[in-house]
Write an enzyme that holds these catalytic residues in place. Sequence first.
Site, PDB file in Angstrom:
ATOM      1  N   HIS A  36      54.603  59.646  55.313  1.00 17.97           N
ATOM      2  CA  HIS A  36      54.621  58.674  56.399  1.00 17.97           C
ATOM      3  C   HIS A  36      53.213  58.202  56.754  1.00 17.97           C
ATOM      4  CE1 HIS A  36      58.894  59.881  57.838  1.00 17.97           C
ATOM      5  NE2 HIS A  36      58.912  58.881  56.983  1.00 17.97           N
ATOM      6  N   GLU A  69      67.960  30.092  51.623  1.00 16.59           N
ATOM      7  CA  GLU A  69      67.600  31.294  50.869  1.00 16.59           C
ATOM      8  C   GLU A  69      68.346  31.418  49.547  1.00 16.59           C
ATOM      9  OE1 GLU A  69      67.000  34.777  53.928  1.00 16.59           O
ATOM     10  OE2 GLU A  69      68.605  33.458  54.643  1.00 16.59           O
ATOM     11  N   ASP A  87      63.916  35.560  49.437  1.00 15.05           N
ATOM     12  CA  ASP A  87      65.272  35.619  48.884  1.00 15.05           C
ATOM     13  C   ASP A  87      65.546  34.449  47.949  1.00 15.05           C
ATOM     14  OD1 ASP A  87      66.613  37.972  49.655  1.00 15.05           O
ATOM     15  OD2 ASP A  87      66.834  37.255  51.698  1.00 15.05           O
TER      16      ASP A  87
END
Length: 865
Positions: A479, A717, A741
């Site tokens: 992390h 998209e 996209d």
Amino acid sequence: MPDVSGRASLSLILQSPLSGPIVALEKVPDPTFAQKMVGDGVAVDPVSDVLLSPCHGRVTQLHSSRHALTVTTPQDVEVLMHIGLDTVALKGRGFAAKVAEGDVVKPGDPLIEFDLKFLARNAASLLTMIVVTNGDLVAEFRPASGVAVAGKTHLLELKLGPAARKPPPGESGLTAGSEPIVILNPAGIHARPAAVLVNKAKSFSSDIRLVREDAPDKTANAKSVVAVMGLEVRQHDKVLVRAQGPDAEAALAALVPLISSGMGESLHAIPKGKKPGPPEAPPLKPPRPVSPDKNVLLGVPASPGLVAGRVFQLRREEAEIPEFGEGFANENQKLLAAISQAQAELAELQERMRGRADPDKAAIFAAHQELLEDPEMIEGARKALRQGKSAAFGWNLSFAAQAAGLAGLNNELLAGRANDIRDVGRRVLRHLTGAEKPEIEAFKDAVLVAEDLTPSDAASLDKTKVVGFCTTGGSATSHASILARSMAIPAVAAVDPRALSLPDGTPVVLDGDKGELRLAPSAGETAEIQERQRRAAAVRAVELAAAAEPAVTRDGHRVKVVGNIGGVADAEEVPRLGGEGVGLLRSEFLFLQRAEAPSEGEQESMYAAIAKALGPGRDLVVRTLDVGGDKPLAYLPMPPEVNPFLGVRGIRLNMLGAGLFRSQVRAILKSAGLARLHIMFPMVSSVVELRDSKAIILEEMGRLKIADPVKVGIMVEVPAAAVSAEGLAREADFFSIGTNDLTQYTLAIDRGHPRLAHLADALHPSVLKLIETTVEGAHKHGRWVGVCGGLASEILAAPVLVGLGVDELSVSVSSIPAVKAAVRRQSLPACRALATELLSLLTAGEVRQRLAAFAAESAKGGSDV
């Protein structure tokens, strides 16, 4: 007449627990109930304020927030009563329980008293659901209609099936077990899916265990994130769920589909007829690399970037911990108080990250909050307390043992989460010992060197002083590394331990791309890197100074430059950095990484705060919920799809979950007037989807009595939307092109594919042609077109987007000054000529090469040529 005395019978009558209109469950504006995911039943819109028992039975579950409980009848029928929608977020405010778990009740007994006025102001809805969670015992449901009178109206008649029975005397609870469940999560059950699973398991009173099929002796408490991760479940492993207790069957009914659907992660289903392959080998910890060059310390690339700086050793001072305490009661109270203080700190960190449009990073600290409530960790500490140890000693012992257990796993991803446990553990320990909050007081151009860096450390780094960091522990998936990448700080993990012996102030070069820490760099190399850093900083300063000026080309053509945001903090930055508004508010930041959907009130407050931060003179374009595909919702489980990117996502999911969609639309509309509001639908591929969605907006505007028109547009998209732009422009007020996209659907390349992602280049000529087609279709009807995908933030792409006729560039907030400066360097004729030239090329590489040459010409003042 059916028997309501409590004796076993073929029928069971449930009296209405409240007075008010009866509402069919299918009309409840929440897909969890409307789609009967919890169970079948009916709802009441209450006018009374005391929930009464609908039958004889025993209270087998009382939610900690007091907004819901379950009464189990002698026939084992589990009757769940849930007061209001999204009332769990009230955390018990407005509710007073009149019973406790285990109490025996009869029809008409008061169960929960609630404040009707308070709930009306603070809940999404007052609708109260009465559902049977184990519907397999019921052969037929017969709900009443009309208006119910509490304690008198027969609300629901149940025809019981042969499975309904009365438990034998002395039976402590039901035992239930699932069939083997194949884990489809790409990384197995790691921290985030474990947290989602645990969060759901905690809502049941039964003891719930997760079992690996290949190692039945290995079980984990399903209410403990640490225990679940410790099972080391990999992709294609099989697990079973076992539950024992009064709501065991209900627990299985909820948990099995949650696990199968990925626990909030995107999945790729196993094609029909194909059996899952053998489990893939876990990602083993790589052997530590050693360079033949003694001046090069090798590690693992964790965050890209090349910097020159000086070593700053980060060493922790361990607080003194008293071994013995003042008795269990006192020490337990100290422990709980310290955990509560740590929870408050993490909640603040989480909100700060959400405000920065970093929902993924906020989720890291949400997972830390889950760890603080981990029953295994708390019980480990309490065992020591019972032996006379102090709270600090017991807690330190417990979290250190749990961290060591994870660190010893072969799976690198799970082993990396040991550092999260240490981070959480040290946070609580600090409150128990009274130690001061550690501050990293580095000097300028510092390269931090440490054994490990916790997520809290990484999130608090001062970027004006720290230019990079390296750790002897950790990995690229830790992390801390994730946070470093989000903050654009170069980092190297698992570096040669010799780094720890370097004196403070040692000159070094940190290469986050190669995973190297280079010692004794030449004066020339250091000077060159630092000069490059200084030049970049100087350019940023000039761009920032001119940020308030409009983005107008040298011949007077204006392009609007706005920001992509995901929270209030970003919205506040937009005006400061010269943004003319918001071209994309990613509303899903409110919905992701949580166990329940946000209430309408929570959404309304957030949208209003963002609109106020911008002011009435700036545009605010809110994209409605864009989930599905790579962004699933844990509280809206969906069956795995063979190709989720071609399945239920974006506007398709909104229309299927219309209750959730309408709630969001109402919340957005209530911010009208605070800024120039626009609503935008994601993933639209046909005019039918647009019309249906617009109809819902018009209906909700009518209900809210909003007379001023609201601009409604779509994301372009998918190629279908681009090629039919002229037709869609007759219905939409504006277009915004999502190049990320659009590129993956045009080129048939998953942008997250490890081998192919580099080929998903938005500067491919075919993508540019679709942008041109979209602009031409929109401009025929006087509609404006923006680009809000990653391409808009790419400085190199600004000239071609301007040349293609794009009216607005919606970019990452930090990029606003640079993009505006890039537009000012151009002339419109030169940009149009460039766009025409690029459309004739064949590859993205050729396009980039020509754009690089054009940028060099522009820098010399040659863009008119």
